[in-house]
Motif scaffolding. Structure first.
Motif, PDB file in Angstrom:
ATOM      1  N   VAL A   1      51.194 -10.868  -6.466  1.00  0.00           N
ATOM      2  CA  VAL A   1      50.089 -11.512  -7.168  1.00  0.00           C
ATOM      3  C   VAL A   1      50.581 -12.805  -7.799  1.00  0.00           C
ATOM      4  N   ARG A   2      49.838 -13.888  -7.540  1.00  0.00           N
ATOM      5  CA  ARG A   2      50.202 -15.202  -8.077  1.00  0.00           C
ATOM      6  C   ARG A   2      50.010 -15.244  -9.597  1.00  0.00           C
ATOM      7  N   VAL A   3      51.030 -15.745 -10.300  1.00  0.00           N
ATOM      8  CA  VAL A   3      50.952 -16.016 -11.734  1.00  0.00           C
ATOM      9  C   VAL A   3      51.499 -17.421 -11.956  1.00  0.00           C
ATOM     10  N   PRO A   4      51.055 -18.105 -13.015  1.00  0.00           N
ATOM     11  CA  PRO A   4      51.485 -19.487 -13.213  1.00  0.00           C
ATOM     12  C   PRO A   4      52.899 -19.632 -13.765  1.00  0.00           C
TER      13      PRO A   4
ATOM     14  N   THR B   1      61.541  -4.915   5.114  1.00  0.00           N
ATOM     15  CA  THR B   1      61.134  -3.516   5.260  1.00  0.00           C
ATOM     16  C   THR B   1      60.646  -3.163   6.660  1.00  0.00           C
ATOM     17  N   GLY B   2      60.156  -4.161   7.396  1.00  0.00           N
ATOM     18  CA  GLY B   2      59.524  -3.890   8.680  1.00  0.00           C
ATOM     19  C   GLY B   2      58.066  -3.495   8.543  1.00  0.00           C
ATOM     20  N   TRP B   3      57.522  -3.531   7.314  1.00  0.00           N
ATOM     21  CA  TRP B   3      56.121  -3.200   7.065  1.00  0.00           C
ATOM     22  C   TRP B   3      55.285  -4.466   7.235  1.00  0.00           C
ATOM     23  N   PRO B   4      54.079  -4.359   7.732  1.00  0.00           N
ATOM     24  CA  PRO B   4      53.270  -5.559   7.989  1.00  0.00           C
ATOM     25  C   PRO B   4      52.600  -6.118   6.729  1.00  0.00           C
ATOM     26  N   VAL B   5      52.411  -7.424   6.745  1.00  0.00           N
ATOM     27  CA  VAL B   5      51.532  -8.058   5.767  1.00  0.00           C
ATOM     28  C   VAL B   5      50.108  -7.712   6.191  1.00  0.00           C
ATOM     29  N   SER B   6      49.266  -7.413   5.231  1.00  0.00           N
ATOM     30  CA  SER B   6      47.885  -7.044   5.535  1.00  0.00           C
ATOM     31  C   SER B   6      47.213  -8.108   6.399  1.00  0.00           C
ATOM     32  N   ALA B   7      46.467  -7.668   7.378  1.00  0.00           N
ATOM     33  CA  ALA B   7      45.779  -8.590   8.297  1.00  0.00           C
ATOM     34  C   ALA B   7      44.717  -9.432   7.597  1.00  0.00           C
ATOM     35  N   ILE B   8      44.250  -9.007   6.424  1.00  0.00           N
ATOM     36  CA  ILE B   8      43.226  -9.786   5.711  1.00  0.00           C
ATOM     37  C   ILE B   8      43.834 -10.841   4.789  1.00  0.00           C
ATOM     38  N   ASP B   9      45.164 -10.862   4.658  1.00  0.00           N
ATOM     39  CA  ASP B   9      45.818 -11.837   3.782  1.00  0.00           C
ATOM     40  C   ASP B   9      46.307 -13.034   4.591  1.00  0.00           C
ATOM     41  N   ALA B  10      46.372 -14.195   3.904  1.00  0.00           N
ATOM     42  CA  ALA B  10      46.758 -15.430   4.578  1.00  0.00           C
ATOM     43  C   ALA B  10      47.530 -16.324   3.608  1.00  0.00           C
ATOM     44  N   PRO B  11      48.281 -17.308   4.149  1.00  0.00           N
ATOM     45  CA  PRO B  11      48.961 -18.251   3.268  1.00  0.00           C
ATOM     46  C   PRO B  11      47.976 -18.888   2.288  1.00  0.00           C
ATOM     47  N   GLY B  12      48.413 -19.015   1.040  1.00  0.00           N
ATOM     48  CA  GLY B  12      47.564 -19.594   0.006  1.00  0.00           C
ATOM     49  C   GLY B  12      46.776 -18.575  -0.793  1.00  0.00           C
ATOM     50  N   ASP B  13      46.683 -17.324  -0.312  1.00  0.00           N
ATOM     51  CA  ASP B  13      45.973 -16.287  -1.064  1.00  0.00           C
ATOM     52  C   ASP B  13      46.695 -15.997  -2.384  1.00  0.00           C
ATOM     53  N   ASP B  14      45.926 -15.598  -3.385  1.00  0.00           N
ATOM     54  CA  ASP B  14      46.490 -15.267  -4.691  1.00  0.00           C
ATOM     55  C   ASP B  14      47.042 -13.855  -4.764  1.00  0.00           C
ATOM     56  N   GLU B  15      46.649 -13.007  -3.834  1.00  0.00           N
ATOM     57  CA  GLU B  15      47.160 -11.640  -3.746  1.00  0.00           C
ATOM     58  C   GLU B  15      47.444 -11.335  -2.285  1.00  0.00           C
ATOM     59  N   VAL B  16      48.626 -10.795  -2.022  1.00  0.00           N
ATOM     60  CA  VAL B  16      49.010 -10.479  -0.642  1.00  0.00           C
ATOM     61  C   VAL B  16      49.680  -9.106  -0.641  1.00  0.00           C
ATOM     62  N   LEU B  17      49.240  -8.253   0.272  1.00  0.00           N
ATOM     63  CA  LEU B  17      49.730  -6.883   0.349  1.00  0.00           C
ATOM     64  C   LEU B  17      50.650  -6.695   1.548  1.00  0.00           C
ATOM     65  N   VAL B  18      51.791  -6.055   1.302  1.00  0.00           N
ATOM     66  CA  VAL B  18      52.640  -5.552   2.370  1.00  0.00           C
ATOM     67  C   VAL B  18      52.316  -4.070   2.473  1.00  0.00           C
ATOM     68  N   GLU B  19      51.824  -3.657   3.623  1.00  0.00           N
ATOM     69  CA  GLU B  19      51.321  -2.293   3.813  1.00  0.00           C
ATOM     70  C   GLU B  19      52.444  -1.345   4.204  1.00  0.00           C
ATOM     71  N   ALA B  20      52.680  -0.370   3.346  1.00  0.00           N
ATOM     72  CA  ALA B  20      53.710   0.635   3.595  1.00  0.00           C
ATOM     73  C   ALA B  20      53.103   1.819   4.335  1.00  0.00           C
TER      74      ALA B  20
ATOM     75  N   ILE C   1      52.981  -1.107  -5.755  1.00  0.00           N
ATOM     76  CA  ILE C   1      53.941  -1.653  -6.705  1.00  0.00           C
ATOM     77  C   ILE C   1      53.637  -3.142  -6.711  1.00  0.00           C
ATOM     78  N   THR C   2      53.267  -3.660  -7.883  1.00  0.00           N
ATOM     79  CA  THR C   2      52.799  -5.039  -7.980  1.00  0.00           C
ATOM     80  C   THR C   2      53.898  -5.934  -8.533  1.00  0.00           C
ATOM     81  N   VAL C   3      54.072  -7.088  -7.890  1.00  0.00           N
ATOM     82  CA  VAL C   3      55.079  -8.058  -8.294  1.00  0.00           C
ATOM     83  C   VAL C   3      54.383  -9.374  -8.598  1.00  0.00           C
ATOM     84  N   ASP C   4      54.535  -9.861  -9.829  1.00  0.00           N
ATOM     85  CA  ASP C   4      54.043 -11.193 -10.173  1.00  0.00           C
ATOM     86  C   ASP C   4      54.962 -12.218  -9.529  1.00  0.00           C
ATOM     87  N   CYS C   5      54.385 -13.300  -9.003  1.00  0.00           N
ATOM     88  CA  CYS C   5      55.198 -14.300  -8.321  1.00  0.00           C
ATOM     89  C   CYS C   5      54.458 -15.632  -8.239  1.00  0.00           C
ATOM     90  N   ARG C   6      55.156 -16.656  -7.800  1.00  0.00           N
ATOM     91  CA  ARG C   6      54.533 -17.978  -7.657  1.00  0.00           C
ATOM     92  C   ARG C   6      53.928 -18.188  -6.278  1.00  0.00           C
TER      93      ARG C   6
END
Length: 118
Positions: free
Chosen positions: A53-56, A24-43, A6-11
Motif C-alpha cells: 500500500v502506497r504511503v507518502p 516467492t514465485g507467487w503472482p501479482v494480482s491480475a487486476i493490479d497495474a503499475p501506478g496503483d496505490d495498492e498491489v496484491l501478491v497472491e499467495a 500481510i500489509t506493507v506500507d511502501c512508496r
C-alpha cells in the motif's frame, strides 16, 4: 478469524510487489497495474497474501515485524542469492556451520526479512 493479508506500507507498491513476486514465485494480482496505490501478491491458500500500500512517508526505523522465509525449492544460500539478484541487500549474516542459521536481508525499500535454512 483467518489472516487474509500481510500489509506493507511502501512508496512504490507495484515495484515492491514485483520484487516479492519474483522472490516467492507467487503472482501479482491480475487486476493490479503499475501506478496503483495498492498491489496484491497472491499467495496459495491458506497462506495470507502480501498487500503493498502506497504511503507518502519513507521508512525511517527498524521493522517491528518481519517475515521469516524457508525456501522450498532451493537451498537457503541459493534463495539469498536470488533475493540479492532481484534487488535485496544483505543486512546481517547469521549463517553457521552445518547449514544452520539465517540471513537477514532488506527488500528494495529497506523492509527486513530473513531467509532460514530448512
Amino acid at each position: 478469524m483467518r489472516l487474509r493479508h500481510i500489509t506493507v506500507d511502501c512508496r512504490e507498491p507495484y515495484e515492491l510487489a514485483a520484487f516479492w513476486s519474483g522472490l516467492t514465485g507467487w503472482p501479482v494480482s491480475a487486476i493490479d497495474a503499475p501506478g496503483d496505490d495498492e498491489v496484491l501478491v497472491e499467495a496459495p491458500e491458506p497462506v495470507p497474501g502480501l498487500l503493498f500500500v502506497r504511503v507518502p512517508e519513507p521508512r525511517t526505523a527498524k521493522n517491528r515485524v518481519h517475515l521469516d522465509w524457508v525456501p522450498q525449492d532451493r537451498t537457503r544460500d541459493e534463495a539469498v542469492a536470488r533475493a540479492v539478484e532481484l534487488g535485496a541487500a544483505v543486512h546481517e549474516d547469521h549463517r553457521g556451520p552445518e547449514d544452520r542459521g539465517w540471513v537477514t536481508l532488506r527488500d528494495p525499500e529497506g523492509n527486513e526479512f530473513c531467509i532460514e535454512h530448512h
